[in-house]
Write an enzyme that holds these catalytic residues in place. Structure first.
Site, short mmCIF file in Angstrom:
data_model
loop_
_atom_site.label_atom_id
_atom_site.label_comp_id
_atom_site.label_asym_id
_atom_site.label_seq_id
_atom_site.Cartn_x
_atom_site.Cartn_y
_atom_site.Cartn_z
N ASN A 7 27.27 21.27 40.41
CA ASN A 7 27.28 22.58 39.76
C ASN A 7 28.20 22.50 38.55
OD1 ASN A 7 27.53 25.23 39.03
ND2 ASN A 7 28.17 25.98 41.03
N ARG A 92 22.53 22.77 40.39
CA ARG A 92 22.42 24.22 40.20
C ARG A 92 22.14 24.48 38.72
NH1 ARG A 92 26.91 28.74 39.53
NH2 ARG A 92 25.51 30.51 39.61
N HIS A 181 22.24 34.90 40.93
CA HIS A 181 22.73 34.71 42.31
C HIS A 181 21.56 34.54 43.29
CE1 HIS A 181 26.45 37.36 41.19
NE2 HIS A 181 26.76 36.08 41.04
N ARG A 242 33.57 42.09 34.33
CA ARG A 242 32.36 42.57 33.63
C ARG A 242 32.12 44.05 33.90
NH1 ARG A 242 28.36 37.94 35.72
NH2 ARG A 242 30.19 36.75 36.29
N ASP A 284 41.26 40.67 40.36
CA ASP A 284 41.22 40.17 41.74
C ASP A 284 41.41 41.32 42.73
OD1 ASP A 284 42.01 38.98 44.28
OD2 ASP A 284 42.02 37.10 43.15
P1 AMP Z 1 33.74 34.67 44.50
O1 AMP Z 1 33.34 34.90 43.08
O2 AMP Z 1 32.62 34.86 45.48
O3 AMP Z 1 34.46 33.36 44.70
O4 AMP Z 1 34.80 35.81 44.86
C1 AMP Z 1 36.08 35.81 44.29
C2 AMP Z 1 36.74 37.14 44.50
O5 AMP Z 1 36.79 37.48 45.90
C3 AMP Z 1 38.21 37.13 44.06
O6 AMP Z 1 38.33 37.45 42.73
C4 AMP Z 1 38.81 38.18 44.94
O7 AMP Z 1 38.82 39.40 44.23
C5 AMP Z 1 37.90 38.34 46.13
N1 AMP Z 1 38.56 37.98 47.38
C6 AMP Z 1 38.75 36.76 47.90
N2 AMP Z 1 39.44 36.84 49.06
C7 AMP Z 1 39.70 38.15 49.27
C8 AMP Z 1 40.39 38.88 50.29
N3 AMP Z 1 40.95 38.27 51.33
N4 AMP Z 1 40.45 40.23 50.16
C9 AMP Z 1 39.89 40.84 49.10
N5 AMP Z 1 39.23 40.20 48.10
C10 AMP Z 1 39.14 38.88 48.20
#
Ligand code: AMP
Length: 406
Positions: A7, A92, A181, A242, A284
């Protein structure tokens, strides 16, 4: 057969090796800062606690691939004795336009299509192509398969994918909703059917991929009939940075007021909006949850805006499918943020959607988290796009007669 999954981003390369006899993950790794100072490769062998970190100059994706191959073959921390053990490579690829609704074996004609799609995904398809070309050069006899983010959404009917703008722009420029996705939506939909013990072809599902990028899909009898992302991954839900869908007139208005170009405003919508833009503190969700505990009202508002959009799509897709059997939460936020799942599912009992607040505490494993009297099953299913890519790659390579015993 062992399958290598690749990827590629503009300055990164993620990889995994899976043994497809039992679909077991053997190792995963990440090359970061390709073409920059401070390039680093990190490899994690499954079952070994310590990660191997290699800091070395990595000028481009071909050098990155050479480093990955060397790391995979390393006597101490590698997982392969010989590169010949890799029976196929799955890549990917973000955008296949309208050309592919399924994964394909890569040949020169596929490369040409991917080049044609660069204008549709200028940030994503070029690094995907760099990764494919590097692999083809270094492993010329190994079959390569492209697995597309857009493919699963190609089953949408025209009323879902046609924008209400002059039709000639669809004809001339292929402007339409594509959706992204797709590999994740497809994976969790298949898992949901298994979890519920019902054929996917008898189910109406809404899959919520809620990560840094986020999208919702309506999946009726195994086919995607609508999805929230559009011509680009900017539209639909509010996301980490975004904006999601906004009134397009805002772009010109902000450009004029702030003396910015169209590109600059689009950059703001992509990188400075969403949770970061509304809260002013972070993209985040973990940070935002903490801020809310400390009484930050803008962080709270950002999370409410996020949930509002997800609920909006759940409502729309419920109607579009004339019913609903299951809602799936997946990706970083969907899998981990129990509070967000609670806010999204709050007071939907009249629609037969009832979250069980105790079962909802689950993390890290597939689970049904709705109450026993909920007509709609709510599920948490960790996504696994790499496994999906490996599966498609394995199946295509096997069907093309490549040696499955390898
Ligand atoms: P992804 O793009 O699927 O890797 O998701 C990343 C996002 O998941 C991060 O920016 C976090 O905001 C959120 N995230 C990851 N772990 C947690 C958690 N334990 N509680 C809340 N949000 C989380």
């Amino acid at each position: 057969m062992k399958v290598l999954v690749i990827n590629c981003g503009s300055s990164s390369l993620k990889y995994q090796v899976l043994d497809m006899r039992k679909e077991t993950l053997m190792c995963k790794g990440l090359v970061e800062r390709i073409g920059m100072e401070g390039s680093v490769l990190t490899q994690e062998k499954i079952g070994v606690d310590e990660k191997k970190v290699i800091e070395t100059p990595i000028a481009d994706h071909k050098v990155a691939m050479k480093q990955v191959i060397a790391a995979l073959l390393d006597q101490d921390y590698g997982v392969l004795k010989d590169l010949e053990e890799v029976g196929a490579v799955g890549h990917r690829v973000v955008h296949a336009g309208e050309r592919y609704s399924e994964s394909v074996l890569i040949d020169n004609s596929v490369i040409e299509v991917l080049k044609e799609c660069i204008e549709l995904a200028p940030l994503h398809n070029p690094p995907n192509l760099l990764g494919i070309n590097a692999c083809r050069e270094l492993m010329p006899n190994v079959p390569m398969v492209a697995v597309f983010d857009t493919a699963f959404h190609q089953t949408m009917p025209p009323e879902s994918y046609i924008y209400a703008i002059p039709y000639k722009y669809y004809d001339k420029y292929r402007i339409r909703r594509y959706g992204f996705h797709g590999t994740s939506h497809k994976y969790v939909a298949e898992r949901a059917a298994i979890l519920l013990g019902v054929s996917l072809y008898d189910l109406k599902l809404i899959t919520c991929h809620l990560g840094n990028g986020a999208s919702v899909s309506a999946i009726k009898r195994g086919r995607c009939i609508d999805t929230s992302m559009g011509f680009t991954p900017l539209s639909g839900l509010a996301m980490g940075t975004r904006s999601g869908s906004v009134d397009p007139a805002i772009i010109q208005f902000v450009a004029e007021k702030e003396k910015k170009t169209m590109e600059e405003v689009l950059d703001i919508l992509n990188k400075e909006s969403g949770m970061l833009g509304v809260s002013g503190v972070s993209s985040d969700f973990r940070d935002l949850d903490e801020e809310v505990q400390n009484g930050n009202v803008r962080a709270e508002l950002a999370l409410k805006v996020f949930a509002h959009r997800v609920r909006y799509y759940i409502g729309a897709y419920y109607l579009e499918m004339n019913g609903l059997d299951g809602i799936v939460f997946t990706a970083g936020v969907g899998e981990n943020d129990t509070t967000m799942r609670e806010i999204i599912c709050n007071e939907l009992g009249n629609l037969g959607i009832k979250l069980d607040l105790v079962k909802n505490k689950v993390r890290g494993r597939e689970a049904i988290i709705s109450r026993d009297d909920s007509r709609v099953s709510i599920m948490m299913i960790p996504t696994n796009e790499e496994l999906m890519i490996a599966r498609d790659t394995y199946n295509i390579a096997r069907n093309m007669g490549f040696d499955p015993a390898k």
